[in-house]
Write an enzyme that holds these catalytic residues in place. Sequence first.
Site, mmCIF file in Angstrom:
data_model
loop_
_atom_site.group_PDB
_atom_site.id
_atom_site.type_symbol
_atom_site.label_atom_id
_atom_site.label_comp_id
_atom_site.label_asym_id
_atom_site.label_seq_id
_atom_site.Cartn_x
_atom_site.Cartn_y
_atom_site.Cartn_z
ATOM 1 N N HIS A 126 -39.763 20.277 -19.263
ATOM 2 C CA HIS A 126 -39.639 18.938 -19.825
ATOM 3 C C HIS A 126 -38.375 18.847 -20.682
ATOM 4 C CE1 HIS A 126 -43.641 17.886 -18.490
ATOM 5 N NE2 HIS A 126 -44.114 18.998 -19.040
ATOM 6 N N LYS A 193 -36.433 39.327 -25.511
ATOM 7 C CA LYS A 193 -35.121 39.962 -25.593
ATOM 8 C C LYS A 193 -35.227 41.357 -25.000
ATOM 9 C CE LYS A 193 -35.904 41.714 -30.272
ATOM 10 N NZ LYS A 193 -35.383 41.729 -31.673
ATOM 11 N N ARG A 196 -35.195 47.734 -24.433
ATOM 12 C CA ARG A 196 -34.729 49.021 -23.935
ATOM 13 C C ARG A 196 -33.915 48.782 -22.676
ATOM 14 N NH1 ARG A 196 -38.795 53.750 -23.134
ATOM 15 N NH2 ARG A 196 -36.916 54.973 -23.499
#
Length: 228
Positions: A126, A193, A196
């Site tokens: 959206h 994020k 490793r």
Amino acid sequence: MSFVKRAVGRMVHRWWAYVREAAAVTPAATGAYRFRSLGEGVCISFPQGAIFGEQWIEIGPHTLVGERVSISAGMGPGVDLGPDSIVRIGGGCSIGRGSHIVGHQSIDIGDDVFTGPYVYITDQNHVYDDPETPIGRQWPRNRPVSIGSGSWIGTGAIILPGTRIGRQSVVAGGAVVRGEFPDHSVIAGVPAKVVRRHSPGLGWHSPSAIARTPLSPPHPAGRPAPLS
């Protein structure tokens, strides 16, 4: 009474096993002909979730789609989405039960991608451009999604529009993923994020390890290496 209940139970289980086998979508089933491509050995388990826009959906050979998985192309049945496929699932994949793959522009899942249950993958979101118009009434925006071959997507992960995940990567359960991520990454968090990575010479390491790696090896006997 217990004998009767056991006998009825066995009959019900046998009947349900027969129904599951008979109602699964395979290349030999009538429903397979609605898909753009359904490779050899594909099985879409029964009961299926919402499946529509089949002529814009490709599934590669020997892929297993779990129970109650929804795979859709477009906003609803009966819409002409053009000449190209929209949802492409590679060969040798396993899509966990209760997952949703919702494509409008392009979702490309590579070979040998495994997902846990209840994963959500979409290329549409959206927008909030007009603060006075209800969000659900604003026209959504599409961005392609790509998941590299050999990757694992954990239970309950959400893959949002515009995401590109490299090969042989892991997405942790419950992660909310948006953006581009390199090969051999472990991706976790909300928002997700890289936590490793695997690099030649370093093996598995945290992303900050590269910054800590010396540019040149120390000189023998502990003396600084001469400048060249």
